[in-house]
Write a protein that holds these residues in place. Structure first.
Motif, PDB file in Angstrom:
ATOM      1  N   LEU A  90       0.825  -1.209  -0.228  1.00  0.00           N
ATOM      2  CA  LEU A  90       0.071   0.068   0.004  1.00  0.00           C
ATOM      3  C   LEU A  90       0.917   1.311   0.146  1.00  0.00           C
ATOM      4  O   LEU A  90       1.586   1.355   1.017  1.00  0.00           O
ATOM      5  CB  LEU A  90      -0.892  -0.087   1.531  1.00  0.00           C
ATOM      6  N   ASN A  91       1.068   2.338  -1.420  1.00  0.00           N
ATOM      7  CA  ASN A  91       1.552   3.474  -1.549  1.00  0.00           C
ATOM      8  C   ASN A  91       0.584   4.056  -1.151  1.00  0.00           C
ATOM      9  O   ASN A  91      -0.112   4.563  -1.828  1.00  0.00           O
ATOM     10  CB  ASN A  91       2.624   3.589  -2.881  1.00  0.00           C
ATOM     11  N   VAL A  92       0.841   5.308   0.192  1.00  0.00           N
ATOM     12  CA  VAL A  92      -0.038   6.774   0.242  1.00  0.00           C
ATOM     13  C   VAL A  92       0.849   7.718  -0.251  1.00  0.00           C
ATOM     14  O   VAL A  92       2.090   7.973   0.474  1.00  0.00           O
ATOM     15  CB  VAL A  92      -0.560   6.455   1.784  1.00  0.00           C
ATOM     16  N   ASN A  93       0.605   8.958  -1.206  1.00  0.00           N
ATOM     17  CA  ASN A  93       1.485   9.816  -0.886  1.00  0.00           C
ATOM     18  C   ASN A  93       2.650   9.776  -1.798  1.00  0.00           C
ATOM     19  O   ASN A  93       3.744  10.228  -1.063  1.00  0.00           O
ATOM     20  CB  ASN A  93       1.355  10.551  -0.229  1.00  0.00           C
ATOM     21  N   GLY A  94       2.596   8.607  -2.132  1.00  0.00           N
ATOM     22  CA  GLY A  94       4.090   8.676  -3.015  1.00  0.00           C
ATOM     23  C   GLY A  94       5.014   7.692  -1.795  1.00  0.00           C
ATOM     24  O   GLY A  94       5.990   7.149  -2.822  1.00  0.00           O
ATOM     25  N   ALA A  95       4.626   7.564  -1.166  1.00  0.00           N
ATOM     26  CA  ALA A  95       5.671   6.138   0.181  1.00  0.00           C
ATOM     27  C   ALA A  95       4.864   5.072   0.238  1.00  0.00           C
ATOM     28  O   ALA A  95       3.751   5.126   0.919  1.00  0.00           O
ATOM     29  CB  ALA A  95       5.669   7.070   1.690  1.00  0.00           C
ATOM     30  N   ARG A  96       5.457   3.953   0.736  1.00  0.00           N
ATOM     31  CA  ARG A  96       5.167   2.845   0.733  1.00  0.00           C
ATOM     32  C   ARG A  96       4.810   2.827   2.751  1.00  0.00           C
ATOM     33  O   ARG A  96       5.149   3.163   3.173  1.00  0.00           O
ATOM     34  CB  ARG A  96       6.184   1.917   0.898  1.00  0.00           C
TER      35      ARG A  96
END
Length: 106
Positions: A90-96
């Motif tokens: 799961l990546n959120v705002n480009g960060a894992r």
């Protein structure tokens, strides 16, 4: 890597041996977790690695720019060329944010 309190990242695989007939990953939130603003700019990727931990395939999901409390993605059936592991990211705002893996063995 954390997801909000009251939420779980789940990864489901069905099949046998190196054959995957169904695969799904997503976030399930309950109680307090369901009250958060959600996950914005999220993407779920699936990756596959051999027994030497070398990633040989990645199925990159589409980035969703809306905020969602329960992001989810399915991946199609497939035959893996190697035993090893299958992971969901799961990546959120480009960060894992979180990874969950299953070992694929004989």
């Amino acid at each position: 890597m954390k997801i909000p309190t009251g939420c779980m990242f789940t990864h489901i695989i069905r099949g046998g041996g190196r054959s995957i007939t169904y695969q799904n990953a997503g976030v399930d939130c309950g109680f307090v977790g369901a009250l958060n603003a959600g996950f914005c700019n999220w993407r779920i990727d699936f990756s596959y690695a051999d027994t030497n931990n070398r990633t040989y395939r990645t199925s990159r999901g589409r980035t969703h720019y809306e905020c969602k409390v329960d992001p989810m993605r399915n991946n199609g059936p497939q035959k893996l060329p190697h035993y090893g592991k299958a992971c969901a990211h799961l990546n959120v705002n480009g960060a894992r944010r979180v990874v969950q893996c299953h070992h694929i063995t004989k």
